[in-house]
Design a protein around this motif. Sequence first.
Motif, PDB file in Angstrom:
ATOM      1  N   ASP A 111     -11.048  32.474  16.920  1.00 22.58           N
ATOM      2  CA  ASP A 111     -11.368  32.649  15.504  1.00 22.58           C
ATOM      3  C   ASP A 111     -11.600  34.119  15.176  1.00 22.58           C
ATOM      4  N   ASP A 112     -12.288  34.830  16.071  1.00 19.94           N
ATOM      5  CA  ASP A 112     -12.580  36.247  15.820  1.00 19.94           C
ATOM      6  C   ASP A 112     -11.303  37.072  15.750  1.00 19.94           C
ATOM      7  N   ALA A 113     -10.366  36.788  16.647  1.00 16.28           N
ATOM      8  CA  ALA A 113      -9.101  37.522  16.653  1.00 16.28           C
ATOM      9  C   ALA A 113      -8.288  37.199  15.409  1.00 16.28           C
ATOM     10  N   ALA A 114      -8.319  35.936  15.001  1.00 15.61           N
ATOM     11  CA  ALA A 114      -7.578  35.528  13.803  1.00 15.61           C
ATOM     12  C   ALA A 114      -8.152  36.187  12.552  1.00 15.61           C
ATOM     13  N   ALA A 115      -9.473  36.306  12.495  1.00 16.02           N
ATOM     14  CA  ALA A 115     -10.135  36.841  11.307  1.00 16.02           C
ATOM     15  C   ALA A 115      -9.685  38.261  10.988  1.00 16.02           C
ATOM     16  N   VAL A 116      -9.431  39.070  12.015  1.00 19.91           N
ATOM     17  CA  VAL A 116      -9.075  40.479  11.784  1.00 19.91           C
ATOM     18  C   VAL A 116      -7.575  40.720  11.815  1.00 19.91           C
ATOM     19  N   SER A 117      -6.776  39.661  11.974  1.00 24.18           N
ATOM     20  CA  SER A 117      -5.337  39.839  12.203  1.00 24.18           C
ATOM     21  C   SER A 117      -4.630  40.524  11.033  1.00 24.18           C
ATOM     22  N   ILE A 118      -4.923  40.138   9.807  1.00 22.06           N
ATOM     23  CA  ILE A 118      -4.251  40.750   8.650  1.00 22.06           C
ATOM     24  C   ILE A 118      -4.767  42.167   8.431  1.00 22.06           C
ATOM     25  N   ASN A 119      -6.050  42.381   8.690  1.00 27.07           N
ATOM     26  CA  ASN A 119      -6.623  43.719   8.598  1.00 27.07           C
ATOM     27  C   ASN A 119      -5.904  44.672   9.556  1.00 27.07           C
ATOM     28  N   TYR A 120      -5.727  44.227  10.807  1.00 32.46           N
ATOM     29  CA  TYR A 120      -5.059  45.055  11.808  1.00 32.46           C
ATOM     30  C   TYR A 120      -3.592  45.281  11.443  1.00 32.46           C
ATOM     31  N   LEU A 121      -2.931  44.225  10.958  1.00 36.39           N
ATOM     32  CA  LEU A 121      -1.525  44.373  10.585  1.00 36.39           C
ATOM     33  C   LEU A 121      -1.381  45.350   9.412  1.00 36.39           C
ATOM     34  N   SER A 122      -2.360  45.334   8.508  1.00 31.73           N
ATOM     35  CA  SER A 122      -2.360  46.290   7.393  1.00 31.73           C
ATOM     36  C   SER A 122      -2.426  47.721   7.923  1.00 31.73           C
ATOM     37  N   ASP A 123      -3.245  47.909   8.932  1.00 29.17           N
ATOM     38  CA  ASP A 123      -3.375  49.223   9.572  1.00 29.17           C
ATOM     39  C   ASP A 123      -2.043  49.660  10.174  1.00 29.17           C
TER      40      ASP A 123
ATOM     41  N   GLY B  13     -13.284  15.718   4.306  1.00 33.05           N
ATOM     42  CA  GLY B  13     -14.593  15.822   4.943  1.00 33.05           C
ATOM     43  C   GLY B  13     -14.789  16.894   5.990  1.00 33.05           C
ATOM     44  N   TYR B  14     -14.005  17.982   5.951  1.00 33.02           N
ATOM     45  CA  TYR B  14     -14.245  19.077   6.898  1.00 33.02           C
ATOM     46  C   TYR B  14     -14.427  20.410   6.158  1.00 33.02           C
ATOM     47  N   TRP B  15     -15.027  20.331   4.980  1.00 37.95           N
ATOM     48  CA  TRP B  15     -15.219  21.488   4.102  1.00 37.95           C
ATOM     49  C   TRP B  15     -15.980  22.623   4.772  1.00 37.95           C
ATOM     50  N   GLU B  16     -17.123  22.327   5.374  1.00 40.66           N
ATOM     51  CA  GLU B  16     -17.983  23.387   5.930  1.00 40.66           C
ATOM     52  C   GLU B  16     -17.297  24.132   7.066  1.00 40.66           C
ATOM     53  N   LYS B  17     -16.606  23.422   7.934  1.00 44.39           N
ATOM     54  CA  LYS B  17     -15.919  24.072   9.048  1.00 44.39           C
ATOM     55  C   LYS B  17     -14.825  25.009   8.550  1.00 44.39           C
ATOM     56  N   LEU B  18     -14.011  24.520   7.616  1.00 39.69           N
ATOM     57  CA  LEU B  18     -12.891  25.347   7.160  1.00 39.69           C
ATOM     58  C   LEU B  18     -13.370  26.553   6.357  1.00 39.69           C
ATOM     59  N   THR B  19     -14.376  26.371   5.519  1.00 38.09           N
ATOM     60  CA  THR B  19     -14.842  27.509   4.718  1.00 38.09           C
ATOM     61  C   THR B  19     -15.434  28.605   5.607  1.00 38.09           C
ATOM     62  N   ALA B  20     -16.067  28.237   6.702  1.00 37.77           N
ATOM     63  CA  ALA B  20     -16.598  29.253   7.625  1.00 37.77           C
ATOM     64  C   ALA B  20     -15.458  30.077   8.219  1.00 37.77           C
ATOM     65  N   PHE B  21     -14.367  29.400   8.587  1.00 44.20           N
ATOM     66  CA  PHE B  21     -13.214  30.096   9.167  1.00 44.20           C
ATOM     67  C   PHE B  21     -12.516  30.976   8.126  1.00 44.20           C
ATOM     68  N   VAL B  22     -12.298  30.422   6.933  1.00 51.09           N
ATOM     69  CA  VAL B  22     -11.594  31.147   5.875  1.00 51.09           C
ATOM     70  C   VAL B  22     -12.426  32.321   5.364  1.00 51.09           C
ATOM     71  N   ARG B  23     -13.754  32.132   5.299  1.00 53.56           N
ATOM     72  CA  ARG B  23     -14.626  33.208   4.818  1.00 53.56           C
ATOM     73  C   ARG B  23     -14.460  34.466   5.678  1.00 53.56           C
ATOM     74  N   SER B  24     -14.441  34.300   6.989  1.00 51.86           N
ATOM     75  CA  SER B  24     -14.280  35.448   7.893  1.00 51.86           C
ATOM     76  C   SER B  24     -12.919  36.105   7.708  1.00 51.86           C
TER      77      SER B  24
ATOM     78  N   GLU C  63     -19.978  31.934  -2.928  1.00 47.62           N
ATOM     79  CA  GLU C  63     -20.815  31.657  -1.768  1.00 47.62           C
ATOM     80  C   GLU C  63     -20.024  30.945  -0.674  1.00 47.62           C
ATOM     81  N   SER C  64     -19.005  30.183  -1.081  1.00 48.88           N
ATOM     82  CA  SER C  64     -18.251  29.402  -0.109  1.00 48.88           C
ATOM     83  C   SER C  64     -17.343  30.277   0.745  1.00 48.88           C
ATOM     84  N   ILE C  65     -16.537  31.136   0.121  1.00 49.20           N
ATOM     85  CA  ILE C  65     -15.552  31.894   0.904  1.00 49.20           C
ATOM     86  C   ILE C  65     -15.440  33.361   0.534  1.00 49.20           C
TER      87      ILE C  65
END
Length: 572
Positions: free
Chosen positions: A149-161, A189-200, A226-228
């Motif tokens: 998840d951590d690597a995925a979160a920064v992937s677009i940021n790094y590609l932008s660089d 019924g998996y709102w909380e899990k997905l929003t945590a991933f998408v927020r990052s 607050e969600s994302i």
Amino acid sequence: MKSVISIGNQDFISIRKNNCFYIDKTDFIREWWDNQDSVTLITRPRRFGKTLNMSMTEYFFSVSYSDYDRYFEELNIWKEKRFRQLQGTYPVISLSFADIKATNYESARKAIIRKLVRLYSAFEFIKESEVLNEKDRAYFDSVEESMSDDAAAVSINYLSDYLSRYYGKKVILLLDEYDTPLQEAYIHGYWEKLTAFVRSLFNSTFKTNPYMERGLLTGITRVSKESIFSDLNNLEVVTTTSEKYSSSFGFTEEEVFLALENNGVLSEKENIRYWYDGFSFGKRQDIYNPWSITKYLDTGEYGTYWADTSSNALVSTLIRQSSAKIKSEMEDLLNGGVISTELDEQVVFEQLGKKRGAIWSLLLASGYLKVDRHEMDVKSGKHQYALKITNHETMLMFEKMIEDWFEEDDAGFGNFKEALLAGDLDYMNEFMNQVAQQTFSSFDVGKKPSEKLEPERFYHGFVLGLIVDLAGKYRITSNRESGFGRYDVVMEPLQAQRDAIVMEFKVQNKAREKSLQCTVENALSQILEKQYDEELIARGIPQERIRHYGFAFCGKQILIGTDKEQKNIENH
């Protein structure tokens, strides 16, 4: 000259290259660029040209399409030299979440990861460039489906660089239909899990990204900050009530009528207006949905084209399981009226079944309702919106949705209506109990159904069914003032030969009522004491043409009685 109607084609170049029907929306590029907002989120209903406009924007700015200038030459954007010089000069990262419709979190996460992997594959040519070092290449190679998840979160940021270094320019980021997986997460019924991933992912992509020139997102709803979008204070949000880009998505009436003229069907403009006009963005009240207009131009026939592009499952569930108040307001809308409400355009999905304004905000954002008028209290700063059903097409959609509620019990509900109109009390009791047994639970709200509130919620859903099925025969209203109180249901005939009907619903009070028959008698007495007939009599309906029915509830058991039945008992 009549153009080829290309149904479902959302690729700008494909449409332009093949001379397909297209309404020029390139002024959106000029307006968006000149506004100079860092990150823009635009919400519009489905099938309103969001994807086509994003495709247009990518083809205009992307350095990968610098030789595509010929497809813009005859369009509005080409009139200004400064924009001609902008075409094809920026690295662009473009993503769409439109097809991420998973039933569980793991599937949704994998679908997003796969899009990130494909994105890196599209730019693999820069991996061997001198602008990347060994650590950069190592990360490039680590972008795969098994990434964390951590690597995925920064992937677009790094590609932008990487792209910024390669092209010597900051990147433009485009994300289409950002909220599609979030709506699916709420439904399944998996709102909380997905929003945590998408927020990052979103914070790294749009907030802490120094390599981004501009960001543009589209969706149907504005999901709460607050969600994302936490800490994303550089976000400009443009909703259906905003003035920005009010004519950039959807067709204006002028554009529609010109299209009708070019296709030789201008004589149909009034029917087109009746069926498909009514969407409003900002102060624009003359917006049409492109999908239905395009389908009409292709087929020459009227239909619920736009409404049929979605199952409307979320809307149906929310209304069916809503409070009696929401159902009562839905009755007003189905009768062609308006409802007045505050709006919270930051949709918090957890509140959709609890907060009154949330469901109307969702229906407005989704295009099912429109703003009829709008007022602001200067002192409080609160906005009050008068909403109504958008047009004939959406009215038909709501009617079909409500008909489907009773589909499983079609025989029971249909037989009850026939017995009601015929005044057959025995059959009414038989079929009403059948309908109630099968539909009570689906009209109740919450994890612990309330015996006291369940009948009220049921009868409002039941009344919606009557309104839809008996349209053209009766004007049906509920919970309105008449005489000295508020009646439950009144059916006013639209044809002189039919009787008017007044219904009162009551839950048995076992401390004061020994039987359901006593509850029925109290319901009938209330009709007389509160003079619920007054409104009908004022409309010219004689007293002898008004029938009274008392409905008594005890759990899922129902007893129906009439004052005529009571008079017969007294006479004997």
